[in-house]
Structures are given as C-alpha cells and as structure tokens.
Design a protein around this motif. Structure first.
Motif, short mmCIF file in Angstrom:
data_model
loop_
_atom_site.label_atom_id
_atom_site.label_comp_id
_atom_site.label_asym_id
_atom_site.label_seq_id
_atom_site.Cartn_x
_atom_site.Cartn_y
_atom_site.Cartn_z
N VAL A 1 48.40 52.53 30.79
CA VAL A 1 48.05 52.02 32.12
C VAL A 1 46.82 51.12 32.05
N VAL A 2 45.80 51.56 31.32
CA VAL A 2 44.51 50.84 31.34
C VAL A 2 44.39 49.77 30.25
N LEU A 3 45.17 49.87 29.17
CA LEU A 3 45.13 48.86 28.10
C LEU A 3 46.18 47.79 28.40
N ARG A 4 45.70 46.57 28.66
CA ARG A 4 46.62 45.50 29.07
C ARG A 4 46.27 44.17 28.40
N PRO A 5 47.22 43.23 28.39
CA PRO A 5 46.94 41.92 27.80
C PRO A 5 45.77 41.24 28.52
N CYS A 6 45.07 40.36 27.80
CA CYS A 6 43.93 39.67 28.40
C CYS A 6 43.89 38.22 27.92
N HIS A 7 43.10 37.41 28.62
CA HIS A 7 42.91 36.02 28.23
C HIS A 7 41.47 35.61 28.54
N TYR A 8 40.99 34.59 27.87
CA TYR A 8 39.61 34.13 28.08
C TYR A 8 39.59 33.04 29.14
N ASP A 9 38.80 33.26 30.19
CA ASP A 9 38.66 32.30 31.29
C ASP A 9 37.47 31.39 30.98
N GLU A 10 37.76 30.13 30.67
CA GLU A 10 36.70 29.18 30.30
C GLU A 10 35.72 28.95 31.44
N LYS A 11 36.20 28.86 32.67
CA LYS A 11 35.32 28.59 33.81
C LYS A 11 34.37 29.76 34.06
N ARG A 12 34.89 30.95 33.98
CA ARG A 12 34.06 32.14 34.24
C ARG A 12 33.30 32.59 33.00
N GLY A 13 33.72 32.11 31.84
CA GLY A 13 33.04 32.47 30.60
C GLY A 13 33.18 33.93 30.24
N GLU A 14 34.35 34.50 30.52
CA GLU A 14 34.56 35.92 30.21
C GLU A 14 36.04 36.21 30.01
#
Length: 215
Positions: A144-157
């Motif tokens: 449930v808590v482990l999910r795919p992610c991506h880096y947001d260049e605008k937010r820097g996170e």
C-alpha cells in the motif's frame, strides 16, 4: 550464488540474504513451520534448497526447481549445501533506503506513517482486520505505502504516485517477485516500531537444527 551439479545437470542456489526476494522469504518462513512435523531432516533440507535453486544457466527470476529435482543429490553435496546456507542463521543487514528498484522501476517509501493518506489508512486497517497471517499482512501493507515515484524538476523533489487500489495487486506481485528481502523486511520493522535496529521478524534458525552437524 553457488553452483552445484546433480547427474550432470548444473543448478544455482542463493547463498546470501541480499539474493533473496520477498517471495523467497515467504517460502522459507512457511517451510520453517514444517520443521516440527518432519521425520526426515534431510528431506526437509532438500525441499528448502529446491525453493532457492534453479537450473543453470537460466535468466528467469521465477524458474525454480520442481519438487524432486534434487532427490539424487549425494550426501556429501547435501552437507556442502547445508554449510552454504548458514547465512539463514544470521541477522539480516539493516538497510533502510527510501528508494527501491523493482525490475528497473523506482519505488519510494514515505518518510513516516504521518505522511499516509486517509485512503491508505483505510486500506491498511482493512488488511489488518482481514488477515490471519502476520507476515502476509505486513507485506500487503508495504504494498500500500511503497509506490512508483518520479522526480519533479519544478519542485525539486521526488513525488510518489497517488494511491490507487486498482494497482494494489500489481504492486503486491512486483514486490514479492522483485523486492529484496533485506530492504522490505527492515522497512516493515521500521514502520512497526520506528526503530531501524528492530528485529520484529525473527530471521534466525532457518536451517534445520539437526543439520548443524554433518549427516
């Protein structure tokens, strides 16, 4: 990995915690429960080795041995494998990495349970109330808590994908197949206790005690 040969056929067996997937860990834990019912420690060990071995060469992550594939192993080779599996009697290395690779796709854990959403919380409570197996329940909660992610260049996170119950079963299958036990199990401990040094799940004594001595 360790290679061994039976009747001119070569196999490869996992010999380190870092090589075990979550599915391997589940299989070992379930097999451990059969120890008290077995009349043959040798057969118990062979069945365990079949769970962690596969024909070599083989690129598949799931092409493990079938029941009976290792029946013709010699006693000297069996003892050698028993010694190679002593790592199962040791503690896992404590690894806490928020980012986990699952077959080339980056997944991310939340920093704490304070970050979970109401939808995630409801799903976790549902799992806890419906499951009768502690390990099964905890791995489902991780899904449930482990999910795919991506880096947001605008937010820097790094941003984790929004929670979606439709993708839950797919994530659960991926975590079992590709998730490393040393990474997932330590996070289970962390979320349950907040202590990365915790040993909520006992990782000791997975070898048959009667095989502490050669047979």
């Amino acid at each position: 990995m360790k290679q061994f040969t039976i009747l001119d056929k070569t196999y490869e067996i996992k010999t380190d915690w870092n090589e075990l997937t979550i599915q391997d860990f589940i299989n070992i834990e379930n097999h451990k429960k059969k120890q008290i019912f077995t009349d043959s420690p040798e057969l118990w060990s062979i069945e365990l080795f079949e769970m962690l071995s596969k024909p070599y060469p083989n690129d598949s992550n799931t092409a493990y041995c079938n029941t009976g594939d290792l029946d013709n192993i010699t006693m000297s080779d069996l003892n050698d494998l028993v010694r190679s599996m002593n790592f199962l009697n040791s503690e896992m290395e404590n690894k806490l990495n928020r980012f986990i690779d699952l077959n080339g796709e980056k997944y991310m854990f939340p920093k704490s349970l304070d970050e979970i959403t109401a939808g995630e919380y409801i799903s976790i409570k549902t799992i806890q109330e419906s499951s009768t197996d502690e390990l099964d329940s905890m791995i489902k909660i991780i899904s449930v808590v482990l999910r795919p992610c991506h880096y947001d260049e605008k937010r820097g996170e790094w941003i984790v994908d929004k929670f979606n119950t439709r993708d839950y079963e797919l994530r659960l299958d991926k975590i079992k197949k590709w998730g490393k036990a040393v990474e997932i199990i330590n996070y289970i401990n962390f979320f349950l206790t907040g202590n990365e040094q915790s040993t909520t799940i006992d990782t000791k004594n997975y070898s048959n005690p009667e095989h502490n001595q050669e047979v």
